[in-house]
Design an enzyme around this catalytic site. Structure first.
Site, PDB file in Angstrom:
ATOM      1  N   GLY A 227       0.790  -1.230   0.000  1.00 50.28           N
ATOM      2  CA  GLY A 227       0.000   0.000   0.000  1.00 50.28           C
ATOM      3  C   GLY A 227       0.819   1.276   0.000  1.00 50.28           C
ATOM      4  O   GLY A 227       0.257   2.369  -0.101  1.00 50.28           O
ATOM      5  N   CYS A 344     -15.088   3.476 -27.324  1.00 51.86           N
ATOM      6  CA  CYS A 344     -16.462   3.942 -27.441  1.00 51.86           C
ATOM      7  C   CYS A 344     -17.143   4.040 -26.073  1.00 51.86           C
ATOM      8  O   CYS A 344     -18.067   3.283 -25.768  1.00 51.86           O
ATOM      9  CB  CYS A 344     -17.222   2.986 -28.361  1.00 51.86           C
ATOM     10  SG  CYS A 344     -18.796   3.650 -28.846  1.00 51.86           S
ATOM     11  N   TYR A 373      -0.481  -1.344 -12.058  1.00 48.85           N
ATOM     12  CA  TYR A 373      -1.873  -1.507 -12.451  1.00 48.85           C
ATOM     13  C   TYR A 373      -2.145  -0.810 -13.786  1.00 48.85           C
ATOM     14  O   TYR A 373      -3.228  -0.285 -14.024  1.00 48.85           O
ATOM     15  CB  TYR A 373      -2.816  -1.003 -11.334  1.00 48.85           C
ATOM     16  CG  TYR A 373      -2.486  -1.608  -9.990  1.00 48.85           C
ATOM     17  CD1 TYR A 373      -2.823  -2.932  -9.726  1.00 48.85           C
ATOM     18  CD2 TYR A 373      -1.803  -0.895  -9.002  1.00 48.85           C
ATOM     19  CE1 TYR A 373      -2.489  -3.515  -8.509  1.00 48.85           C
ATOM     20  CE2 TYR A 373      -1.475  -1.473  -7.786  1.00 48.85           C
ATOM     21  CZ  TYR A 373      -1.823  -2.776  -7.542  1.00 48.85           C
ATOM     22  OH  TYR A 373      -1.491  -3.353  -6.345  1.00 48.85           O
TER      23      TYR A 373
HETATM   24  N1  LLP Z   1      -1.128  -7.422  -0.937  1.00 52.40           N
HETATM   25  C1  LLP Z   1      -2.425  -7.661  -1.116  1.00 52.40           C
HETATM   26  C2  LLP Z   1      -3.058  -8.764  -0.412  1.00 52.40           C
HETATM   27  C3  LLP Z   1      -3.169  -6.842  -1.993  1.00 52.40           C
HETATM   28  O1  LLP Z   1      -4.468  -7.066  -2.154  1.00 52.40           O
HETATM   29  C4  LLP Z   1      -2.535  -5.777  -2.680  1.00 52.40           C
HETATM   30  C5  LLP Z   1      -3.278  -4.940  -3.613  1.00 52.40           C
HETATM   31  C6  LLP Z   1      -1.154  -5.576  -2.455  1.00 52.40           C
HETATM   32  C7  LLP Z   1      -0.494  -6.411  -1.568  1.00 52.40           C
HETATM   33  C8  LLP Z   1      -0.365  -4.497  -3.141  1.00 52.40           C
HETATM   34  O2  LLP Z   1      -0.828  -3.221  -2.888  1.00 52.40           O
HETATM   35  P1  LLP Z   1      -0.005  -1.938  -3.398  1.00 52.40           P
HETATM   36  O3  LLP Z   1       1.291  -1.903  -2.638  1.00 52.40           O
HETATM   37  O4  LLP Z   1       0.198  -2.072  -4.837  1.00 52.40           O
HETATM   38  O5  LLP Z   1      -0.862  -0.777  -3.055  1.00 52.40           O
HETATM   39  N2  LLP Z   1      -5.903  -1.545  -9.094  1.00 52.40           N
HETATM   40  C9  LLP Z   1      -5.795  -0.593  -8.003  1.00 52.40           C
HETATM   41  C10 LLP Z   1      -5.030  -1.158  -6.833  1.00 52.40           C
HETATM   42  C11 LLP Z   1      -5.616  -2.456  -6.310  1.00 52.40           C
HETATM   43  C12 LLP Z   1      -4.790  -3.054  -5.214  1.00 52.40           C
HETATM   44  C13 LLP Z   1      -5.305  -4.408  -4.836  1.00 52.40           C
HETATM   45  N3  LLP Z   1      -4.515  -5.060  -3.849  1.00 52.40           N
HETATM   46  C14 LLP Z   1      -5.163   0.690  -8.538  1.00 52.40           C
HETATM   47  O6  LLP Z   1      -4.869   0.756  -9.728  1.00 52.40           O
HETATM   48  O7  LLP Z   1      -4.978   1.659  -7.779  1.00 52.40           O
END
Ligand code: LLP
Length: 414
Positions: A227, A344, A373
């Site tokens: 996160g 579209c 992403y």
């Molecule tokens: N661990 C778990 C269990 C997760 O569900 C996620 C992300 C992460 C780690 C990694 O999170 P990060 O460090 O990337 O924030 N598509 C969305 C983000 C969805 C994240 C889902 N889970 C976007 O484009 O902002």
């Protein structure tokens, strides 16, 4: 900052026009130097205690990037068996993969069990299913600490309004289920959500999970999730997520926990976005400009199929305008314009009513922070094949790390 690509020498001396002449537009362009730097930053979040960062590959599953992650020594977490298989293909051994799925079938669980990959179960019913398949096994469980954070409701993955993980009050039943199948819960993990720019919510969640950890007797690891944010408003001066501040806070909490319990625990995190977001830009060509009812539009080939985040979450991505391969700086004059794609849908907008340098037909638009992403959420909607991905290597050379999809690729499934 007037231009990020200039400031960090993103193209390492290459002319972006040469890159698109070879690979077409749209195209994801990665910078290996920035990527490696980010990986090293997350690898060093905790220095005083046993710690491992797991790259959350849902953010980016390009094979070359996974190989770099492996080479730099990170482990990885996977959400699906497809992701597990990609990690295997990149060379990750089973003990460096953590399978953190949600609502999976017996077949998916069996694949991980047979490979000896540690699985985290995120409900009592999934733990029950896992126990039936693999009595006596080692596993982890995902805890919902009741605290969530993130840039939009759709990416808050803990707290009171999400499908993920097991809440604290259900832990006695969870332990009972584990006992019934003789399962050994060796790890607990959480992920509170995605994209926070200050360490406070993460530290609060760490504190909470360490408190909850006392309820488990056999823990070998505690995984605090990912996160960590990345600044999407760089051009307006937004500063980077302060990893040092996180280190300071987290090491204090872990030190207290170890002093109190005397336990030898491996601590983990699962960053995705932070690792890859700003190592990539997305280049697209402007094919049309127009004014509709007093509003200006620059029409490009970066549709929501290529980068869905703005359409899906209303996410902001900084945009630079390149002419003859060089950034057109805002100081040369700006106007308010919406940069749109070729899909579209009226929501097919990369940047809505943005003050940008005056865009001309034939310019390139360069969408920043596209590495997380971005490609991983691409689709061939409107039967537009997915774009290529290329990497500018540390020596300045440009290599293709995924070719563009073709029409033949699209029809192969019929
Ligand atoms: N661990 C778990 C269990 C997760 O569900 C996620 C992300 C992460 C780690 C990694 O999170 P990060 O460090 O990337 O924030 N598509 C969305 C983000 C969805 C994240 C889902 N889970 C976007 O484009 O902002």
């Amino acid at each position: 900052m007037e231009s990020f690509v200039n400031e960090v020498n993103f193209f390492e001396g290459n002319n972006p026009e040469d890159i698109v002449a070879q690979y077409g537009t749209p195209v994801y362009v990665y910078n290996e130097r920035i990527l490696r730097k980010r990986i090293r930053n997350v690898a060093g979040v905790v220095k005083k205690f046993p710690y491992k960062a797991n790259f959350s590959m849902k953010a980016n599953s390009n094979l070359t990037i996974l190989k770099i992650v492996l080479e730099e020594g990170l482990n990885a977490d996977a959400m699906s068996i497809g992701e597990v298989k990609l990690l295997e293909l990149a060379g990750f051994p089973a003990d460096r993969i953590f399978f953190v799925p949600n609502n999976v079938s017996d077949d998916e669980l069996k694949y991980a069990i047979d490979k000896g990959i540690t699985v985290s179960l995120d409900s009592i019913s999934q733990l029950e299913r896992f126990g039936r398949l693999s009595p006596g096994a080692r596993c982890a469980v995902r805890i919902n600490p009741g605290i969530g954070a993130g840039h939009s409701d759709s990416v808050v993955t803990a707290g009171k309004n999400t499908k993920f993980a097991v809440e604290e009050k259900d832990i006695p039943e969870l332990l009972e289920t584990a006992r019934k199948h003789n399962l050994k819960i060796v790890g607990i993990n959480q992920h509170i959500g995605s994209l926070f720019m200050a360490p406070d919510p993460y530290l609060a969640a760490v504190t909470n999970l360490l408190r909850i950890a006392h309820k488990f007797d056999d823990l070998e690891f505690i995984d605090f999730g990912g996160g960590f944010g990345t600044p999407y408003h760089k051009l307006a001066g937004e500063q980077e997520f302060d990893i040092n501040l996180l280190t300071e806070g987290i090491e204090k909490l872990l030190g207290d926990f170890i002093a109190e319990t005397g336990k030898q625990i491996l601590f983990k995190s699962e960053p995705g976005r932070y690792v890859v977001a700003d190592s990539s830009v997305l280049l697209g060509r402007v094919y049309a400009t127009k004014e509709n009812y007093d509003k200006k539009y620059a029409g490009t080939d970066i549709g929501q199929n290529v980068l869905v985040r703005p359409t899906l979450y209303g996410s902001w991505h900084d945009v630079e305008v390149l002419r003859d391969g060089k950034p057109v700086l805002p100081s040369s004059g700006t106007e308010v314009v919406s940069v749109t794609g070729n899909i579209c849908e009226s929501g097919d907008i990369i940047a809505k009513e943005r003050e940008l340098p005056v865009i001309k037909e034939g310019d390139l638009v360069c969408v920043l922070d596209a590495g997380a992403y971005g490609y991983s959420m691409c689709s061939p909607y409107n039967s537009r094949p997915r774009p290529a991905e290329v990497m500018i290597c540390e020596d300045g050379s440009v290599k293709c790390i995924r070719r563009a999809e073709t029409f033949e690729d699209l029809i192969r499934l019929f």
